[in-house]
Design an enzyme around this catalytic site. Structure first.
Site, mmCIF file in Angstrom:
data_model
loop_
_atom_site.group_PDB
_atom_site.id
_atom_site.type_symbol
_atom_site.label_atom_id
_atom_site.label_comp_id
_atom_site.label_asym_id
_atom_site.label_seq_id
_atom_site.Cartn_x
_atom_site.Cartn_y
_atom_site.Cartn_z
ATOM 1 N N CYS A 78 7.515 3.334 -1.686
ATOM 2 C CA CYS A 78 6.051 3.430 -1.747
ATOM 3 C C CYS A 78 5.600 4.533 -2.696
ATOM 4 O O CYS A 78 4.607 5.231 -2.435
ATOM 5 C CB CYS A 78 5.436 3.658 -0.364
ATOM 6 S SG CYS A 78 5.626 2.265 0.724
ATOM 7 N N LYS B 149 7.951 9.344 12.574
ATOM 8 C CA LYS B 149 8.947 10.082 11.788
ATOM 9 C C LYS B 149 9.307 11.404 12.458
ATOM 10 O O LYS B 149 10.117 12.164 11.947
ATOM 11 C CB LYS B 149 8.404 10.369 10.379
ATOM 12 C CG LYS B 149 8.179 9.108 9.525
ATOM 13 C CD LYS B 149 7.828 9.508 8.115
ATOM 14 C CE LYS B 149 7.054 8.441 7.361
ATOM 15 N NZ LYS B 149 7.899 7.379 6.818
ATOM 16 N N GLN C 196 6.555 14.092 5.916
ATOM 17 C CA GLN C 196 7.986 14.393 5.813
ATOM 18 C C GLN C 196 8.283 15.840 6.186
ATOM 19 O O GLN C 196 9.418 16.294 6.060
ATOM 20 C CB GLN C 196 8.496 14.126 4.382
ATOM 21 C CG GLN C 196 8.433 12.683 3.955
ATOM 22 C CD GLN C 196 9.358 11.780 4.759
ATOM 23 O OE1 GLN C 196 10.260 12.233 5.472
ATOM 24 N NE2 GLN C 196 9.153 10.476 4.650
HETATM 25 C C1 LIG Z 1 5.108 11.269 2.344
HETATM 26 C C2 LIG Z 1 4.630 10.137 3.206
HETATM 27 N N1 LIG Z 1 3.323 9.971 3.414
HETATM 28 C C3 LIG Z 1 2.852 8.979 4.174
HETATM 29 C C4 LIG Z 1 3.688 8.074 4.777
HETATM 30 C C5 LIG Z 1 3.078 6.968 5.588
HETATM 31 O O1 LIG Z 1 3.380 7.080 6.930
HETATM 32 P P1 LIG Z 1 2.876 5.919 7.898
HETATM 33 O O2 LIG Z 1 3.475 4.658 7.371
HETATM 34 O O3 LIG Z 1 3.422 6.275 9.236
HETATM 35 O O4 LIG Z 1 1.403 5.910 7.845
HETATM 36 C C6 LIG Z 1 5.070 8.199 4.578
HETATM 37 C C7 LIG Z 1 6.039 7.264 5.158
HETATM 38 O O5 LIG Z 1 6.070 6.106 5.049
HETATM 39 C C8 LIG Z 1 5.544 9.246 3.773
HETATM 40 O O6 LIG Z 1 6.847 9.390 3.543
#
Ligand SMILES: Cc1ncc(COP(=O)(O)O)c(C=O)c1O
Lengths: 407, 143
Positions: A363, A223, A200
């Site tokens: 999550c 992101k 983030q």
């Molecule tokens: C703080 C943080 N870490 C990890 C992730 C995981 O990212 P990704 O799903 O692209 O692996 C996210 C987003 O989903 C997140 O907001």
């Protein structure tokens, strides 16, 4: 300042041409600027070939662009290309560390420190490692302002059993920007490795992996105005060299005989199989887009939008806003709950006004439990966010209150 | 206002749910969550010697759809045999709700039925089949 209206910093996002769309879900995934779509199409239409092995001109062209993309991505966060490993997403990057670094460095009786505000992708791999090797997790508490305590970190580090401190740079729910440099320094002084989850942070505020000094820094392309299917792991060379490969197969080898294999040099040792080539090129264009706007300007814009959002949302009856009260302590997102309606219902009604926000546990189920809520609604911001978008959000929340208000 | 999803009756049940609250010494109970949004729902039943439902109580928290669906179905199942309860399908709650439920909200609507059927059969019931969501792994695309 907090109430000054603010126009978008950049507007050429084709999807935002859709009439009435108010996209406030960039923390889940960013929308893609025209330049990124163009880079993707240009590569696939004019330069596409597999990388690493080709000798014909088109393949050399593809290889050159792939390497240039990696170099752009690395430079964006002040990293070396050799210390920049391409993964599928942030989750895979963390798992790479968990599987490759973990078992050789964390053993029975050791400990791993996390914060209560971690995303599941920075919790579950460590939980799994702990149960595999017989180590324990220690949780840094977040206070009412969404802050962790460095004193508690020191307490955790005091007995010398901590082998890894894995912390998010910016919380995807509270918005809190953690003092990562300080955390990393304390971990190192206590003999612990560190991993910072920059998912983030990377496209929203200046990030320099050398200045932060973490052993591992991860982020995720989708992101950061790039395509899906690409994540990044920046690691310190000594550690990466000492670590065994994660996935094995093609591209990550130097030689393979019937009996044994020698592994390729960094970063290729950790990149088994054909990498996301067009995605690397497109993410290169994405970070170039941010660099041209100026990351300091991007941060100033999103901070101003956040301040405006905090001020406007505060006036909504029955609202509880999570996280720090000052915009300067947070990334560009605000999570909240309304007394009268469940976050799901809030997001559904907002969705009818084309106001796109996320509702759920994001999550972060342990954090939800700590906050005493089942879920929150989250609005998150980007370079294209304007104060008009925030006004639309607040207007639409008024509709929620009209429908649910007398509860 | 074009808010078919939040028609008056549903809001009424959400704001003042029927048969919500604790129950002492239930004969049957079951608890489950909606992985999508973290909704939690517990159902407690009192049954007579013939396995007929005498009393039902729900406890938990959730969105308007999940709470209203629990409230509405709670009025319907008193006097029903556990066997019949176990045979209910999703139309039991969807008909009561009487609105179009989008694929992403289907589990909200079906959670109450799932815990009820679980309580009736004494083990965790599956999500109702033939929903778009049913094929998705728990905890799906939540970021
Ligand atoms: C703080 C943080 N870490 C990890 C992730 C995981 O990212 P990704 O799903 O692209 O692996 C996210 C987003 O989903 C997140 O907001």
């Amino acid at each position: 300042m907090a109430t000054a209206s603010q126009t978008a910093l950049a507007v050429d996002f084709p999807i935002l041409g859709q009439e009435g769309l108010v996209y406030l879900d960039s923390a889940a995934t960013s929308q893609k600027p025209r330049v990124v779509l163009d880079a993707l199409e240009d590569f696939l239409a004019h330069h596409n070939a597999n990388v690493h092995r080709g000798v014909y001109p088109l393949a050399i062209d593809a290889d050159t662009r792939f390497s240039a993309g990696r170099a752009q991505i690395a430079a964006f966060v002040g990293a070396e290309p050799a210390e920049t490993i391409i993964t599928k997403n942030a989750t895979e990057a963390i798992n790479l560390v968990r599987y490759s670094w973990g078992p050789g460095n964390v053993g029975a009786g050791d400990a791993i420190v996390l914060t209560e505000a971690e995303h599941h992708s920075n919790i579950v791999p460590w939980q799994q490692l702990c149960s595999q090797v017989g180590a324990e997790l220690r949780w840094l508490e977040v206070d009412d302002e969404g802050m962790i305590s460095l004193d508690q970190l020191d307490e955790f580090l005091a007995d010398g059993r901590v082998k890894m401190v894995a912390v998010t740079h910016c919380s995807n729910v509270l918005g809190t920007i953690n003092p990562v440099e300080e955390i990393v320094a304390r971990a190192r002084a206590a003999g612990a490795a560190s991993l910072i989850d920059g998912s983030q942070a990377a496209p929203h505020m200046p990030v320099n992996v050398n200045a932060i000094g973490a052993d591992f820094y991860v982020w995720t392309g989708h992101k950061a105005y790039g395509p899906t299917g690409i994540g990044l792991l920046h690691g310190r060379r000594e550690l990466l060299e000492a670590m065994p490969p994660f996935l094995t197969g093609g591209d990550m080898i130097k030689t393979v005989s019937f009996d044994e294999t020698t592994f390729n040099e960094l970063p290729f040792k950790f990149e088994a199989g054909t990498p996301p080539i067009a995605e690397v090129v497109a993410l290169g264009a994405a970070v170039e887009f941010i660099t041209e706007l100026g990351i300091e300007r991007v941060r100033a814009h999103e901070e101003a939008i956040t301040a405006y959002a905090l001020a406007s949302l505060k006036a909504v009856p029955g609202i509880t806003i999570q996280g720090p009260s000052l915009a300067e302590q947070r990334g560009g997102l605000v999570s909240f709950t309304l007394d009268c309606a469940h976050p799901h219902d809030v997001a559904e009604i907002l969705g009818r006004d084309q106001v796109c926000v996320r509702a759920g546990h994001h999550c972060t189920q342990p954090l939800m439990k700590k906050l005493g809520v089942g879920a929150t609604t989250r609005a998150s911001f980007a370079v294209h966010t304007s104060t008009d978008d925030i006004d639309a959000l607040v207007g639409s929340l008024g509709r929620v209150i009209d429908i649910f208000g007398d509860r | 206002m074009d808010d078919a999803l939040y028609r008056e009756e549903i809001l009424e049940h959400y704001k003042r749910p029927h048969n919500f609250g604790p129950m002492e010494t239930p004969d049957r109970e079951s608890f489950d969550t909606n992985p999508l949004c973290g909704d939690e729902l517990r159902v407690m039943l009192k049954v007579d010697d013939n396995d007929v439902v005498e009393e039902v109580r729900f406890e938990g928290h959730g969105c308007a759809i999940s709470q209203a669906s629990a409230s509405m179905i709670s009025d319907e199942i008193k006097g029903m045999k556990l066997d019949d309860l176990a045979r209910l399908d999703r139309s039991a709650v969807l008909d009561l709700l009487g609105i179009d439920i989008s694929a992403t909200r289907m589990k909200c609507a079906l959670l109450s039925l799932k815990v009820l059927k679980s309580a009736a059969i004494g083990t965790l019931a599956d999500w109702e089949p033939d929903t778009v969501d049913a094929a998705r792994p728990a905890g799906g695309a939540q970021l």
